[in-house]
Design an enzyme around this catalytic site. Structure first.
Site, mmCIF file in Angstrom:
data_model
loop_
_atom_site.group_PDB
_atom_site.id
_atom_site.type_symbol
_atom_site.label_atom_id
_atom_site.label_comp_id
_atom_site.label_asym_id
_atom_site.label_seq_id
_atom_site.Cartn_x
_atom_site.Cartn_y
_atom_site.Cartn_z
ATOM 1 N N GLU A 401 129.065 -12.966 -34.117
ATOM 2 C CA GLU A 401 129.572 -12.437 -35.381
ATOM 3 C C GLU A 401 130.439 -11.196 -35.207
ATOM 4 O O GLU A 401 131.448 -11.019 -35.892
ATOM 5 C CB GLU A 401 128.405 -12.134 -36.323
ATOM 6 C CG GLU A 401 127.713 -13.345 -36.902
ATOM 7 C CD GLU A 401 126.643 -13.936 -36.013
ATOM 8 O OE1 GLU A 401 125.981 -14.893 -36.428
ATOM 9 O OE2 GLU A 401 126.468 -13.418 -34.873
ATOM 10 N N HIS A 468 116.826 -15.511 -43.944
ATOM 11 C CA HIS A 468 117.859 -16.347 -44.544
ATOM 12 C C HIS A 468 117.921 -16.156 -46.057
ATOM 13 O O HIS A 468 118.552 -16.955 -46.749
ATOM 14 C CB HIS A 468 117.601 -17.828 -44.244
ATOM 15 C CG HIS A 468 117.665 -18.176 -42.795
ATOM 16 N ND1 HIS A 468 116.637 -17.903 -41.916
ATOM 17 C CD2 HIS A 468 118.637 -18.780 -42.055
ATOM 18 C CE1 HIS A 468 116.976 -18.328 -40.710
ATOM 19 N NE2 HIS A 468 118.177 -18.857 -40.766
#
Length: 662
Positions: A401, A468
């Site tokens: 990322e 999440h």
């Protein structure tokens, strides 16, 4: 030291010598000024000039370089005026960063230099992005990023090399191995014999060279540049050298064995090159003295010019705030919506259409993210995009990322609009440094826009657990320079996404996962923008005002419909940074009672900032204290019943009743 001039003429060798001696003489002057208190800090590159100068001279003037704080030779070889550099080092308003940055923590679009941030590693990925831009434009160019041997221990180094190798990017990674990262010697940094060996793990070619030999550096970088362009591949160069002074002047050199200084003094890049030039009958001692005198005279003239220009900084808070963001006016055409041409669409379909139309409208829009190509992304938002726009523009990324966000910033340097999908908003922690220190600050630091959108699938209610399901918008709403967008309707989702892509500033675009397929609404079929920074009045009311966003809008609307006996006004913020304070104030005045609702945890959430602002600016309008309704101050749990207990929705009725009964 063995020099090989190859086909270089005497004139070229002399010009190279001037370029080499110039930063050394500037540094010697800077050390005097440092002792006089005329500059506050200095990171010396004495003994390492051949690397910065040789590498820069080997590139084209319009090829991007990402230097470090010991690479004065990059800036001088790119012919940046010394008086303006001196203003920069003094912290003057006439410097490249208007007094906002120190030494070499700045860049210049004009000179194709992107300066470092203190975290060192992130600039490597920016070089990836620039190289990707060159590749997409089919330009025969490379980008070059400097790092030190200490920086090779950072995750950003490995991510940047990996993505460059996977994407076959024409980028040169140049390691200045000077023996010490501040005071940490190489034996405590790595176990491989040469740092160039690290390239093998990424399928990348590499070489180790004498960094004090300017001809070796120049010819190596020149040859590597041609190799990278011809083969469209990255390359790693390790330059061995030595830092003759401390990490910065205040740190000293007591931790370095003194015999090393005597050894490397004999390898001085300038003295050895002068001997070589005399042996080649290119110049004599008198000529060397004349060049030195001429440059010293020029330095004094430039410093005098800097003194003349360097007026005291006139502090203007409004100007400081204005420079946080790149100026942008939304297109009137895109703000005018044809209400007769709409279709019913789900939230996810509106986002998909906004992306698709932006890609079709502007070939400079590039999408990047994990599994977004053939697979279509974790939530299938980009399904079918590869077939429509190709793998060059719909780019699968490795799981890295930080490097992807850095590459997005590099793309923006070359005029591209990068849209990055975080597979889950939670994973933005892996790119936190790039987002809050690189993207957010670059315009304020040196006027460079960062046209990057980061899509952030966020929120709970789907039983996905602590990693999440987090609502992490408040982490970023604290960071000046970012824009934070959080739509609650399909119409706003499409219009705000298109606006975000067209905005020259970095935008974090939060998309609640539970809204993707659960809500629908009328969405204009053509391209349009919804204004960033403007709240939406969902409904008016007289008893109380609920200020909210995202899933909170749905909760508030459901509660209002279930309790028609309460006249509830609902304000959908839509943008969390910057906030629409004007509309907030108008709505507070109409009700006198305010509840701030959000799914995020209570402590430190966006609601705290809003409550504080209303208290400070609207106190006389209030009939009761501003209250907040938020989720529990715990991680979000996996079990559906535990998750429901965590959510703010379960406490909404109780909080509203408490507010009404005050």
């Amino acid at each position: 030291m063995l020099f090989d001039r190859k086909n270089l003429s005497n004139t070229q060798l002399l010009q190279m010598y001037r370029s080499l001696i110039y930063p050394r003489l500037i540094e010697e002057k800077m050390l005097v000024l440092l002792r006089q208190g005329k500059i506050s800090k200095w990171f010396s590159g004495i003994g390492q000039e051949a690397i910065a100068v040789g590498a820069t001279l080997a590139l084209q003037q319009d090829e991007w370089i990402m230097p470090l704080h010991r690479n004065l030779g990059v800036f001088t070889a790119r012919n940046m005026p010394l008086h303006q550099l001196f203003n920069q080092w003094q912290g003057n308003k006439n410097g490249y960063s208007k007094g906002r940055e120190r030494s070499f923590h700045f860049g210049s679009q004009e000179h194709h230099i992107c300066g470092m941030i203190s975290h060192l590693g992130p600039q490597l990925a920016i070089a990836d992005g620039v190289a990707l831009a060159y590749k997409l434009q089919q330009k025969n160019k490379v980008s070059l990023a400097f790092t030190g041997e200490g920086g090779t221990s950072e995750g950003d180094f490995h991510e940047a090399l990996n993505i460059a190798a996977v994407w076959d990017l024409p980028v040169i990674f140049l390691i200045e191995n000077n023996g010490y990262a501040l005071s940490t010697p190489v034996k405590q940094q790595y176990r491989c014999i040469n740092l160039a060996d690290k390239a093998k793990g990424y399928g990348m070619d590499a070489v180790t060279i004498d960094g004090n030999n300017i001809l070796s550096v120049y010819e190596t970088v020149k040859g590597v540049r041609e190799h990278c362009i011809k083969n469209q591949k990255p390359y790693l160069i390790e330059c061995t050298t030595f830092r003759m002074r401390g990490h910065e002047e205040a740190s000293g050199t007591k931790y370095v064995p003194q015999e090393l200084f005597a050894l490397w003094e004999r390898k001085d890049p300038i003295k050895n090159f002068e001997v070589y030039l005399q042996d080649q009958n290119v110049i004599d001692e008198e000529g060397i003295g004349a060049i030195r005198d001429s440059i010293k005279k020029n330095i004094e003239e430039e410093l005098a010019l800097a003194d003349i220009k360097a007026a005291p900084i006139s502090i203007s808070s409004s100007m400081e705030i204005a420079d946080v963001y790149a100026a942008h006016e939304q297109s009137e055409l895109l703000l005018n919506v044809d209400e007769n041409n709409v279709s019913e669409k789900r939230f996810i379909e509106a986002i998909k259409e906004g992306l698709h139309q932006s890609l079709k409208e502007d070939e400079n829009v590039i999408l990047m993210g994990q599994d977004i190509a053939a697979y279509g992304g974790a939530f299938k938002v980009t399904e079918g995009f590869v077939e429509a726009f190709g793998k060059e523009r719909i780019r699968n990324t490795p799981i890295c990322e930080s490097a992807v966000i850095g590459a997005a910033l590099g793309l923006s340097l070359e005029g591209y609009k990068a849209v990055v999908e975080m597979q889950f908003a939670d994973f933005a922690t892996m790119a936190f440094n790039q987002i809050v220190n690189n993207l957010a600050k670059i315009h304020y630091r040196w006027g460079q826009s960062a046209q990057v959108v980061i899509r952030m699938p966020t929120g709970g209610g789907v039983g996905a657990g602590p990693f999440h399901s987090q609502s992490n918008e408040a982490w970023f709403a604290h960071v000046p320079g970012l824009k934070i967008v959080y739509p609650s309707t399909p119409r706003d989702a499409k219009g705000l996404l298109i606006a975000a892509i067209n905005d020259p500033n970095p935008v974090l675009f939060f998309e609640h996962k539970a809204l993707y397929r659960s809500i629908s609404g009328p969405v204009p079929n053509d391209m349009y923008e919804v204004e960033i920074g403007k709240a939406s009045i969902v409904q008016t009311g007289e008893d109380l005002l609920i200020i909210t966003y995202g899933m909170g809008v749905i909760w508030a609307a459901d509660y209002a419909s279930e309790h028609p006996e309460i006249s509830i006004a609902i304000l959908d913020l839509r943008t969390l940074l910057p906030l629409d304070y004007e509309t907030i104030e108008k709505m507070v005045e109409k009700t006198g009672r305010v509840l701030v609702l959000h799914e995020d945890t209570l402590t430190g959430g966006v609601g705290a900032e809003i409550a504080a602002w209303v208290n400070e600016h609207c106190f006389n309008m209030l009939d009761a204290p501003v209250m907040r309704c938020a989720s529990l101050d715990t991680p979000i749990p996996f079990n559906k019943e535990l998750e429901a207990n965590f959510m703010a929705r379960g406490r909404l009725h109780e909080t509203i009743q408490q507010l009404l009964n005050f």
